[in-house]
Design a protein around this motif. Structure first.
Motif, PDB file in Angstrom:
ATOM      1  N   ALA A  60     -12.177 -15.500 -17.242  1.00  0.00           N
ATOM      2  CA  ALA A  60     -11.672 -15.129 -18.343  1.00  0.00           C
ATOM      3  C   ALA A  60     -11.300 -13.771 -18.493  1.00  0.00           C
ATOM      4  O   ALA A  60     -10.259 -13.017 -18.855  1.00  0.00           O
ATOM      5  CB  ALA A  60     -12.251 -15.415 -19.295  1.00  0.00           C
ATOM      6  N   ILE A  61     -12.243 -13.212 -18.011  1.00  0.00           N
ATOM      7  CA  ILE A  61     -12.515 -11.713 -18.344  1.00  0.00           C
ATOM      8  C   ILE A  61     -11.309 -10.813 -17.613  1.00  0.00           C
ATOM      9  O   ILE A  61     -10.501 -10.205 -18.245  1.00  0.00           O
ATOM     10  CB  ILE A  61     -14.121 -10.747 -18.086  1.00  0.00           C
ATOM     11  N   PRO A  62     -11.578 -11.420 -16.680  1.00  0.00           N
ATOM     12  CA  PRO A  62     -10.496 -10.033 -15.548  1.00  0.00           C
ATOM     13  C   PRO A  62      -9.333 -11.239 -15.418  1.00  0.00           C
ATOM     14  O   PRO A  62      -7.846 -10.154 -15.865  1.00  0.00           O
ATOM     15  CB  PRO A  62     -10.730 -10.574 -14.204  1.00  0.00           C
ATOM     16  N   TYR A  63      -9.350 -11.674 -15.854  1.00  0.00           N
ATOM     17  CA  TYR A  63      -7.966 -13.031 -16.298  1.00  0.00           C
ATOM     18  C   TYR A  63      -7.056 -12.407 -17.706  1.00  0.00           C
ATOM     19  O   TYR A  63      -5.839 -11.969 -17.514  1.00  0.00           O
ATOM     20  CB  TYR A  63      -7.883 -14.553 -16.479  1.00  0.00           C
ATOM     21  N   THR A  64      -7.930 -11.858 -18.360  1.00  0.00           N
ATOM     22  CA  THR A  64      -7.657 -11.415 -19.751  1.00  0.00           C
ATOM     23  C   THR A  64      -6.908 -10.158 -19.594  1.00  0.00           C
ATOM     24  O   THR A  64      -5.870  -9.148 -20.148  1.00  0.00           O
ATOM     25  CB  THR A  64      -8.395 -10.980 -21.037  1.00  0.00           C
ATOM     26  N   ILE A  65      -7.820  -9.146 -18.540  1.00  0.00           N
ATOM     27  CA  ILE A  65      -8.125  -7.523 -18.351  1.00  0.00           C
ATOM     28  C   ILE A  65      -6.321  -7.916 -17.836  1.00  0.00           C
ATOM     29  O   ILE A  65      -5.483  -6.572 -18.015  1.00  0.00           O
ATOM     30  CB  ILE A  65      -8.845  -7.053 -17.695  1.00  0.00           C
ATOM     31  N   ALA A  66      -5.946  -8.191 -16.477  1.00  0.00           N
ATOM     32  CA  ALA A  66      -4.163  -8.763 -16.479  1.00  0.00           C
ATOM     33  C   ALA A  66      -3.225  -9.572 -16.826  1.00  0.00           C
ATOM     34  O   ALA A  66      -2.244  -9.961 -16.164  1.00  0.00           O
ATOM     35  CB  ALA A  66      -4.956  -9.255 -14.391  1.00  0.00           C
ATOM     36  N   ARG A  67      -4.403  -9.185 -17.891  1.00  0.00           N
ATOM     37  CA  ARG A  67      -2.575 -10.324 -18.632  1.00  0.00           C
ATOM     38  C   ARG A  67      -1.357  -9.476 -18.601  1.00  0.00           C
ATOM     39  O   ARG A  67      -0.286 -10.498 -18.294  1.00  0.00           O
ATOM     40  CB  ARG A  67      -3.055 -10.310 -20.309  1.00  0.00           C
ATOM     41  N   GLY A  68      -0.876  -8.343 -18.625  1.00  0.00           N
ATOM     42  CA  GLY A  68      -0.056  -7.838 -18.433  1.00  0.00           C
ATOM     43  C   GLY A  68       0.838  -8.121 -17.101  1.00  0.00           C
ATOM     44  O   GLY A  68       2.091  -8.068 -16.859  1.00  0.00           O
ATOM     45  N   GLY A  69       0.485  -8.491 -16.242  1.00  0.00           N
ATOM     46  CA  GLY A  69       0.722  -8.560 -14.938  1.00  0.00           C
ATOM     47  C   GLY A  69       0.983 -10.291 -14.843  1.00  0.00           C
ATOM     48  O   GLY A  69       1.071 -11.537 -15.136  1.00  0.00           O
ATOM     49  N   SER A  70       1.392 -10.812 -13.292  1.00  0.00           N
ATOM     50  CA  SER A  70       1.729 -11.811 -12.588  1.00  0.00           C
ATOM     51  C   SER A  70       0.911 -12.747 -12.730  1.00  0.00           C
ATOM     52  O   SER A  70      -0.739 -12.551 -13.264  1.00  0.00           O
ATOM     53  CB  SER A  70       3.247 -11.846 -12.131  1.00  0.00           C
ATOM     54  N   ASP A  71       0.585 -14.129 -12.686  1.00  0.00           N
ATOM     55  CA  ASP A  71      -0.604 -15.406 -12.277  1.00  0.00           C
ATOM     56  C   ASP A  71      -0.959 -14.340 -11.083  1.00  0.00           C
ATOM     57  O   ASP A  71      -2.244 -13.855 -11.090  1.00  0.00           O
ATOM     58  CB  ASP A  71      -0.174 -16.477 -12.360  1.00  0.00           C
ATOM     59  N   LEU A  72       0.134 -13.575 -10.199  1.00  0.00           N
ATOM     60  CA  LEU A  72      -1.056 -13.146  -8.966  1.00  0.00           C
ATOM     61  C   LEU A  72      -1.611 -11.740  -9.024  1.00  0.00           C
ATOM     62  O   LEU A  72      -2.763 -12.000  -8.350  1.00  0.00           O
ATOM     63  CB  LEU A  72       0.598 -12.940  -7.411  1.00  0.00           C
ATOM     64  N   ASP A  73      -1.362 -10.913  -9.631  1.00  0.00           N
ATOM     65  CA  ASP A  73      -2.160 -10.470 -10.391  1.00  0.00           C
ATOM     66  C   ASP A  73      -3.168 -10.869 -11.253  1.00  0.00           C
ATOM     67  O   ASP A  73      -4.834 -10.166 -10.665  1.00  0.00           O
ATOM     68  CB  ASP A  73      -1.533  -9.101 -11.354  1.00  0.00           C
ATOM     69  N   ARG A  74      -3.054 -11.288 -11.664  1.00  0.00           N
ATOM     70  CA  ARG A  74      -4.720 -12.098 -12.284  1.00  0.00           C
ATOM     71  C   ARG A  74      -5.616 -13.205 -11.271  1.00  0.00           C
ATOM     72  O   ARG A  74      -6.929 -12.541 -11.140  1.00  0.00           O
ATOM     73  CB  ARG A  74      -4.606 -13.268 -13.165  1.00  0.00           C
ATOM     74  N   LEU A  75      -4.907 -13.669 -10.227  1.00  0.00           N
ATOM     75  CA  LEU A  75      -5.776 -14.435  -9.206  1.00  0.00           C
ATOM     76  C   LEU A  75      -6.334 -13.324  -8.538  1.00  0.00           C
ATOM     77  O   LEU A  75      -7.488 -13.788  -8.216  1.00  0.00           O
ATOM     78  CB  LEU A  75      -4.516 -15.169  -8.825  1.00  0.00           C
ATOM     79  N   VAL A  79       3.425 -10.206  11.770  1.00  0.00           N
ATOM     80  CA  VAL A  79       2.350 -11.174  10.877  1.00  0.00           C
ATOM     81  C   VAL A  79       2.332 -10.020   9.557  1.00  0.00           C
ATOM     82  O   VAL A  79       1.698 -10.162   8.710  1.00  0.00           O
ATOM     83  CB  VAL A  79       1.820 -10.940  11.700  1.00  0.00           C
ATOM     84  N   ALA A  80       1.563  -8.777   9.869  1.00  0.00           N
ATOM     85  CA  ALA A  80       1.662  -7.513   9.266  1.00  0.00           C
ATOM     86  C   ALA A  80       2.582  -7.968   8.192  1.00  0.00           C
ATOM     87  O   ALA A  80       2.228  -8.126   6.743  1.00  0.00           O
ATOM     88  CB  ALA A  80       1.396  -5.978   9.231  1.00  0.00           C
ATOM     89  N   ARG A  81       4.118  -8.022   8.503  1.00  0.00           N
ATOM     90  CA  ARG A  81       4.977  -8.244   7.322  1.00  0.00           C
ATOM     91  C   ARG A  81       4.383  -9.415   6.062  1.00  0.00           C
ATOM     92  O   ARG A  81       5.264  -9.076   5.084  1.00  0.00           O
ATOM     93  CB  ARG A  81       6.323  -7.888   7.973  1.00  0.00           C
ATOM     94  N   ARG A  82       4.742 -10.582   6.858  1.00  0.00           N
ATOM     95  CA  ARG A  82       4.628 -12.004   6.426  1.00  0.00           C
ATOM     96  C   ARG A  82       3.896 -12.315   5.562  1.00  0.00           C
ATOM     97  O   ARG A  82       3.127 -12.123   4.672  1.00  0.00           O
ATOM     98  CB  ARG A  82       4.634 -12.541   7.691  1.00  0.00           C
ATOM     99  N   MET A  83       2.202 -11.480   5.946  1.00  0.00           N
ATOM    100  CA  MET A  83       1.167 -10.831   5.409  1.00  0.00           C
ATOM    101  C   MET A  83       0.916 -10.588   3.790  1.00  0.00           C
ATOM    102  O   MET A  83       0.320 -10.506   3.321  1.00  0.00           O
ATOM    103  CB  MET A  83      -0.040 -10.245   5.666  1.00  0.00           C
ATOM    104  N   GLY A  84       2.158  -9.292   3.620  1.00  0.00           N
ATOM    105  CA  GLY A  84       2.392  -8.714   2.670  1.00  0.00           C
ATOM    106  C   GLY A  84       3.495  -9.005   1.372  1.00  0.00           C
ATOM    107  O   GLY A  84       3.767  -8.685   0.747  1.00  0.00           O
ATOM    108  N   LEU A  85       3.920 -10.438   2.031  1.00  0.00           N
ATOM    109  CA  LEU A  85       5.048 -11.007   1.045  1.00  0.00           C
ATOM    110  C   LEU A  85       3.769 -11.922  -0.140  1.00  0.00           C
ATOM    111  O   LEU A  85       2.962 -12.846   0.542  1.00  0.00           O
ATOM    112  CB  LEU A  85       5.627 -12.431   1.596  1.00  0.00           C
ATOM    113  N   GLY A  86       4.352 -12.240  -0.849  1.00  0.00           N
ATOM    114  CA  GLY A  86       3.739 -13.764  -2.239  1.00  0.00           C
ATOM    115  C   GLY A  86       2.357 -13.285  -2.415  1.00  0.00           C
ATOM    116  O   GLY A  86       1.426 -13.878  -2.615  1.00  0.00           O
ATOM    117  N   ARG A  87       2.419 -11.891  -2.396  1.00  0.00           N
ATOM    118  CA  ARG A  87       1.048 -10.427  -2.837  1.00  0.00           C
ATOM    119  C   ARG A  87       1.104 -10.382  -4.368  1.00  0.00           C
ATOM    120  O   ARG A  87       2.439 -10.135  -5.349  1.00  0.00           O
ATOM    121  CB  ARG A  87       0.702  -9.629  -1.792  1.00  0.00           C
ATOM    122  N   ALA A  88       0.173 -10.147  -4.896  1.00  0.00           N
ATOM    123  CA  ALA A  88       0.035  -9.636  -6.326  1.00  0.00           C
ATOM    124  C   ALA A  88       0.168  -8.261  -5.773  1.00  0.00           C
ATOM    125  O   ALA A  88       2.053  -8.072  -6.751  1.00  0.00           O
ATOM    126  CB  ALA A  88      -1.502  -9.193  -7.318  1.00  0.00           C
TER     127      ALA A  88
END
Lengths: 525, 213
Positions: free
Chosen positions: A170-185, B173-182
């Protein structure tokens, strides 16, 4: 050989001193609890960790961090469930209550944007590949951000798990709260990667305690475990297994240390505290707990030979701390008129069949069927196909294996390691005999974990066969794997041992790199 | 210790060689498929061993694996036999414990394409369930198990090595790896490579310092 002599000399000294009951021996046994040692600051404790152990920790962390990049978001066992648990805890300060997979609209939105449901368990389906799909995902992320309903009362399979790991996440989850779920994950995955570092460090320390005379072999064990692909994969995702591995490794180390230095108040409290942490981390720890308690009893009985009955106070201290979370949990449930063991109670009641049938099933889950018994796994050699092949490589949602020929070739180095380990054991047979009780404690921990996995799998049998027959569930025993690897390197003899050790480490490195390439090929190829 | 240095150098050289050779290989791609997107459904379910055959398939040249659309929680050993007029053209099997909605069975490649072949897939089951995925058709052209007709044709894909190697597809492959990321972008691949390089450096240094000394 030096280790063997060292171990023998140590045991001999201890026995002689116990017989004589000398003042010096009593002082040695009590030394760890002396005021001076109790006053050690956390910084001093950290400084006492050997540099090699820290490097192993760093390698394991970097490796798990790399896995966290290679593994696509939510393409790991039950990761959406664990994420939902953290979301519920972080946003509502309460535990999830439903085992369904009706996660929050926010999470479902992100899973849809990633095509997660289409990719999982479908090895021929790849991740999103075009700018258009990325733009579509962005739309889903924006839609998710607009969701204002906090938490996720449903967390799937994770719902029945204790909350410690999720509270930490929950700590990193809260830290990344301003970001998306992908940032949090991603941030949450990095916290898991830290636990991989702790695991490798404690494996190094454990091997150092168990094989004190073979300094170079500690590095073999620490590095090989740090590079184990399954550890990297699991610790590169959001999963309480990552913390469970670290706590288990720490407890093996604490026990080994207590067996070398004698049980003190601080070591009893450490073993008890770690057990409590383990019980608060994942239910699977219940399998290790009886072995740990056996260890505390053996250590107390040993200490009692020197310091009399007062040693049993240490047992009470360690045991009391260990079971405290369970007592509190049961107490709260009883007071609030819920089943004593909460959501777990239903699973415990779900047993079926005779005890003999269950024992037969558990045996066959791990070992070849005994003559004259019912075959619960027709056509499957579980030892190899479930456990060995599962270790060689089964990533993603367990839908990413190596080709069959790789699993066959892997038998060659595995057999070589087993043979060398056997040779190492024969060379150290005196030390093995002298440490019989300690080895029995570790064996009890391993056996307890295997029984738990087997009994849990049996609940779903025959609808599902070997439901928990996944090698990741055995990784709490990584410290023992570390000892096997160190013994294998030593088994090659004084001349070739270090070179063999180096080759073992490179073998694990190669296995790790090819495992990551396999995952890249499956998801992005 | 010299032997450790030699072992490390030889091990790393072999690893580099193996990675290089792997990148020169080609991934499997679909050469032919009878799947109709959006039309897949369960056409049969079984709890016991069976041999399902499907006639009127075309086997492209160079096919090294055949993917059959079978759904299982932990799949059994699966064998595939491709025959033409009773003569076996190629065959293969895949060990048990596979998951998901399809199983890919490696087979011996044929240098030429053969039309109007029959593909048979066999497995033995204990207590598990297997669903056969495919498209609903008339009984006349449906897959069959002995005299029993399934409700349609099994989904089958014929796979063969792509013309391009992994190395030549690295950028895609590298381009694909870069998609769907934080933080989406191909830079993520460079980060992963940097992490791997650090690991190799740290491990090598540790081997030389702790194991060789």
């Amino acid at each position: 050989m030096s280790e063997q002599l060292g171990a023998r000399a140590f045991t001999g000294r201890t026995r002689a001193a116990k017989r004589k009951g000398t003042r010096r021996e009593r002082a040695t046994l009590r030394e760890p609890s002396s005021p001076a040692s109790r006053r050690r600051s956390p910084r001093a404790v950290l400084r006492a960790i050997p540099t090699a152990a820290r490097v192993c920790a760093l390698v394991a962390f970097l490796n798990a961090a790399c896995w966290s990049i290679v593994t696509p978001p939510f393409q790991a066992p039950d990761e959406p469930d664990h994420f939902a648990y953290v979301k519920q805890l972080a946003e509502t300060r309460s535990l999830p209550s439903s085992k369904s997979e009706q996660f929050s609209a926010e999470e479902i939105s992100v899973l849809n944007g990633l095509h997660s449901f289409k990719i999982r368990l479908e090895p021929q389906v790849r991740t999103i590949a075009t700018r258009a799909e990325q733009a579509e995902l962005q739309g889903y992320l924006e839609e998710a951000a607009a969701d204002t309903v906090p938490g996720s009362s449903a967390a799937g399979l994770a719902t029945s798990e204790p909350p410690l790991y999720y509270a930490l996440e929950a700590i990193p989850y809260t830290i990344a709260r301003g970001g998306s779920d992908l940032d949090r994950l991603q941030l949450m995955r990095l916290l898991s990667a830290l636990f991989a570092g702790l695991t490798a460090m404690f494996v190094f320390m454990f091997v150092r305690e168990v094989l004190p005379g073979a300094r170079w072999a500690w590095a073999v064990a620490g590095l090989a475990i740090a590079l184990a692909p399954l550890l990297g994969f699991m610790s590169g995702t959001v999963n309480p297994d990552s913390l469970l591995y670290a706590v288990s490794a720490a407890i093996f180390y604490a026990l080994a240390r207590a067996f070398r230095r004698g049980l003190s108040a601080s070591s009893a409290a450490a073993i008890g505290g770690l057990t409590a942490i383990g019980l608060l981390t994942k239910l699977n720890f219940v399998g290790l707990a009886p072995g740990v308690m056996l260890g505390l009893i053996v250590l107390s009985a040993r200490a009692a030979r020197v310091s009399g009955r007062s040693a049993y106070r240490l047992l009470a201290l360690g045991g009391g701390i260990a079971v405290s979370p369970v007592v509190v949990f049961v107490g709260i449930n009883v007071i609030s008129s819920r089943p004593a063991f909460g959501i777990v109670s239903a699973a415990v009641k779900a047993g079926h069949g005779s005890l003999l049938a269950e024992a037969n099933y558990i045996w066959q889950l791990f070992l070849p069927r005994l003559p004259g018994t019912v075959n619960d796994f027709p056509g499957i050699f579980t030892t190899r196909q479930l456990w060995f092949n599962g270790y060689v490589g089964l990533f993603g949602w367990l839908d990413t294996p190596f080709p069959g020929w790789v699993e066959s070739i892997a038998l060659i180095p595995a057999a070589a390691i087993v043979l060398l380990c056997a040779r190492g054991l024969i060379q150290s047979r005196v030390a093995v005999r002298d440490h019989g009780l300690e080895i029995a404690v570790y064996a009890a921990m391993a056996l307890g974990l295997m029984l738990l996995i087997g009994a849990d799998s049996y609940i779903a049998f025959p609808n599902l066969d070997g439901e928990y027959g996944q090698t990741r569930y055995l990784l709490p025993l990584l410290p023992l794997a570390g000892v096997i690897l160190a013994l294998a390197a030593r088994g090659a003899g004084k001349r070739w041992g270090p070179a063999t050790g180096a080759l073992i480490v490179v073998l694990f490195l190669a296995h790790d790199i090819f495992s990551q390439l396999q995952v890249v090929a499956r998801f992005y190829g | 210790m010299r032997s450790v240095k030699v072992a490390l150098a030889a091990g790393l050289a072999l690893l580099a060689l193996a990675v290089g050779l792997t990148l020169l290989q080609s991934p499997l791609s679909v050469a032919a498929s009878n799947k109709v997107p959006g039309n897949e459904t369960a056409i049969w379910q079984t709890h016991q061993g069976a041999t399902y055959c499907q006639a009127h398939e075309s086997l492209p040249s160079g096919v090294s694996a055949i993917r059959i659309w079978l759904v299982a929680a932990a799949g059994p050993r699966v064998s595939v036999v491709v025959s033409s007029h009773g003569h076996v053209l190629t065959s293969g099997s895949r060990p048990s414990i596979w998951v998901g909605g399809s199983v890919t069975v490696p087979v011996k490649p044929l240098p030429r394409a053969v039309s109007d072949v029959t593909v048979c897939t066999s497995f033995r089951l204990g207590d598990e369930t297997i669903d056969v995925q495919g498209s609903v058709t008339s009984a006349a052209v449906a897959a069959y198990d002995g005299r029993t007709r399934l409700y349609g044709r099994m989904g089958i894909e014929f796979l063969r090595p792509d013309k391009r190697s992994w190395a030549s597809q690295a950028l895609e492959v590298a381009r694909r790896m870069g998609l769907g990321r934080a933080a989406a972008g191909t830079w993520i691949v460079l980060l992963a490579l940097a992490l791997l390089a650090s690991i190799v450096a740290l491990v090598s240094r540790m081997i030389l310092r702790e194991i060789a000394s």
